[in-house]
Enzyme design. Structure first.
Site, PDB file in Angstrom:
ATOM      1  N   SER A 103      -1.894 -19.902  -2.911  1.00 56.72           N
ATOM      2  CA  SER A 103      -2.758 -19.566  -4.216  1.00 56.72           C
ATOM      3  C   SER A 103      -2.566 -20.246  -5.483  1.00 56.72           C
ATOM      4  O   SER A 103      -3.342 -20.572  -6.120  1.00 56.72           O
ATOM      5  CB  SER A 103      -2.918 -18.186  -4.218  1.00 56.72           C
ATOM      6  OG  SER A 103      -1.561 -17.519  -4.358  1.00 56.72           O
ATOM      7  N   CYS A 121      -6.801 -14.428   2.678  1.00 55.48           N
ATOM      8  CA  CYS A 121      -5.362 -14.455   2.037  1.00 55.48           C
ATOM      9  C   CYS A 121      -5.189 -15.034   0.791  1.00 55.48           C
ATOM     10  O   CYS A 121      -5.492 -14.556  -0.398  1.00 55.48           O
ATOM     11  CB  CYS A 121      -4.509 -15.252   3.321  1.00 55.48           C
ATOM     12  SG  CYS A 121      -2.962 -14.849   3.132  1.00 55.48           S
ATOM     13  N   ARG A 139       1.279 -10.121  -4.021  1.00 55.95           N
ATOM     14  CA  ARG A 139       1.537 -11.196  -3.058  1.00 55.95           C
ATOM     15  C   ARG A 139       2.677 -11.306  -2.007  1.00 55.95           C
ATOM     16  O   ARG A 139       3.703 -10.395  -2.365  1.00 55.95           O
ATOM     17  CB  ARG A 139       1.604 -12.799  -3.633  1.00 55.95           C
ATOM     18  CG  ARG A 139       0.575 -13.089  -4.620  1.00 55.95           C
ATOM     19  CD  ARG A 139       0.934 -14.353  -5.472  1.00 55.95           C
ATOM     20  NE  ARG A 139       1.447 -15.577  -4.592  1.00 55.95           N
ATOM     21  CZ  ARG A 139       1.929 -16.740  -4.981  1.00 55.95           C
ATOM     22  NH1 ARG A 139       2.117 -16.427  -6.609  1.00 55.95           N
ATOM     23  NH2 ARG A 139       2.034 -17.684  -4.373  1.00 55.95           N
ATOM     24  N   ARG A 160       2.270 -14.458   5.750  1.00 56.34           N
ATOM     25  CA  ARG A 160       2.725 -14.163   4.195  1.00 56.34           C
ATOM     26  C   ARG A 160       1.654 -13.668   3.347  1.00 56.34           C
ATOM     27  O   ARG A 160       1.205 -13.922   2.012  1.00 56.34           O
ATOM     28  CB  ARG A 160       3.368 -15.788   3.480  1.00 56.34           C
ATOM     29  CG  ARG A 160       4.542 -16.060   4.272  1.00 56.34           C
ATOM     30  CD  ARG A 160       5.301 -17.288   3.628  1.00 56.34           C
ATOM     31  NE  ARG A 160       4.175 -18.535   3.627  1.00 56.34           N
ATOM     32  CZ  ARG A 160       3.935 -19.093   4.759  1.00 56.34           C
ATOM     33  NH1 ARG A 160       4.754 -18.789   5.789  1.00 56.34           N
ATOM     34  NH2 ARG A 160       3.149 -20.058   4.700  1.00 56.34           N
ATOM     35  N   HIS A 166      -6.448 -13.426   8.445  1.00 56.47           N
ATOM     36  CA  HIS A 166      -7.196 -14.634   8.899  1.00 56.47           C
ATOM     37  C   HIS A 166      -8.151 -14.527  10.105  1.00 56.47           C
ATOM     38  O   HIS A 166      -7.518 -15.178  11.107  1.00 56.47           O
ATOM     39  CB  HIS A 166      -6.085 -15.832   8.966  1.00 56.47           C
ATOM     40  CG  HIS A 166      -5.226 -16.201   7.825  1.00 56.47           C
ATOM     41  ND1 HIS A 166      -5.497 -17.056   6.928  1.00 56.47           N
ATOM     42  CD2 HIS A 166      -4.139 -15.708   7.320  1.00 56.47           C
ATOM     43  CE1 HIS A 166      -4.589 -17.287   6.115  1.00 56.47           C
ATOM     44  NE2 HIS A 166      -3.789 -16.500   6.276  1.00 56.47           N
ATOM     45  N   GLU A 201     -10.336 -16.543  10.808  1.00 52.92           N
ATOM     46  CA  GLU A 201     -10.783 -17.956  11.244  1.00 52.92           C
ATOM     47  C   GLU A 201      -9.653 -18.529  12.318  1.00 52.92           C
ATOM     48  O   GLU A 201      -9.937 -19.652  12.883  1.00 52.92           O
ATOM     49  CB  GLU A 201     -10.641 -18.937  10.080  1.00 52.92           C
ATOM     50  CG  GLU A 201      -9.423 -19.166   9.333  1.00 52.92           C
ATOM     51  CD  GLU A 201      -9.053 -18.074   8.406  1.00 52.92           C
ATOM     52  OE1 GLU A 201      -9.367 -17.054   8.517  1.00 52.92           O
ATOM     53  OE2 GLU A 201      -7.969 -18.431   7.604  1.00 52.92           O
TER      54      GLU A 201
END
Ligand code: GLN
Length: 204
Positions: free
Chosen positions: A55, A85, A112, A142, A177, A179
């Site tokens: 990020s 995320c 985070r 993470r 995620h 995806e």
């Protein structure tokens, strides 16, 4: 019967797993995808995805490519946004212990790497409100979680009491995620948000 115009989903492609989102959307019919690296490309999109990645890096690149302010304005104007995320982190108004660049459009606080360093990544079955059928397979890498919500944020998913999926009006975010799985349902939900925003804009 009148059919909807094909929608275009932009996937922010500055860093991170944007190709996985593109592949996922190619399986979920009715949407064109565009990898976005410039403001011109941003303006061609009906909805945007910010992928997982790092990020802080994505934040810096958003500034470097002059995309950050136009993206904030488009989202505040109603363009649907989905963050996974790192994308969720970038959407948050508050990031625990960090002053990093962010869009700051969503009424959430996030922590985070919040599941601890020992558990770098894991998978879990996550019940997801507003999706029919089985829980979704949550791939966490993470991952952050949401520590606080306010305003009109709806909590869609939790893992061990931690908030890992939310929606606030035109914004959807997951700490995990989808995806990276073969389950297209979260992306389908986002496509439905985009279709409905496009219909709303053409029938005020
Ligand atoms: N830990 C990363 C960050 O803070 C996010 C990880 C991910 O997107 N898979 O940016």
């Amino acid at each position: 019967m009148q059919t909807d115009k094909e929608i275009t989903i932009g996937i922010l492609a500055l860093q991170g797993d944007y190709e996985a989102h593109k592949k996922m959307l190619s399986h979920s019919g009715g949407a064109a995808t565009l990898l976005v690296r410039s403001v011109e490309e941003l303006h061609m999109c009906d909805g945007m995805i910010i992928p997982g990645g790092e990020s802080t890096t994505i934040g810096k690149l958003l500034v470097k490519h002059d995309i950050i302010d136009p993206l904030i304005h488009k989202v505040q104007d109603g363009m649907p946004l989905y963050g996974t995320c790192a994308g969720m982190i970038l959407m948050a108004k508050e990031i625990a212990g960090s002053e990093q660049t962010r869009l700051g459009v969503t009424n959430i606080s996030v922590a985070r790497n919040a599941f601890g360093r020992q558990v770098d990544s894991f998978e879990a079955q996550i019940p997801f409100a507003s999706l029919e059928g089985d829980p979704v397979e949550g791939v966490f890498i993470r991952a952050p979680y949401v520590t606080k919500t306010w305003g009109e944020v709806e909590i869609l998913a939790k893992y061990q009491d931690k908030i890992v999926g939310i929606r606030e009006k035109n914004m959807l975010a997951t700490a995990f995620h989808p995806e990276l799985t073969s389950d297209t349902r979260v992306h389908e939900l986002f496509l439905e948000m985009v279709r409905s925003a496009v219909r709303g804009a053409s029938n005020p």
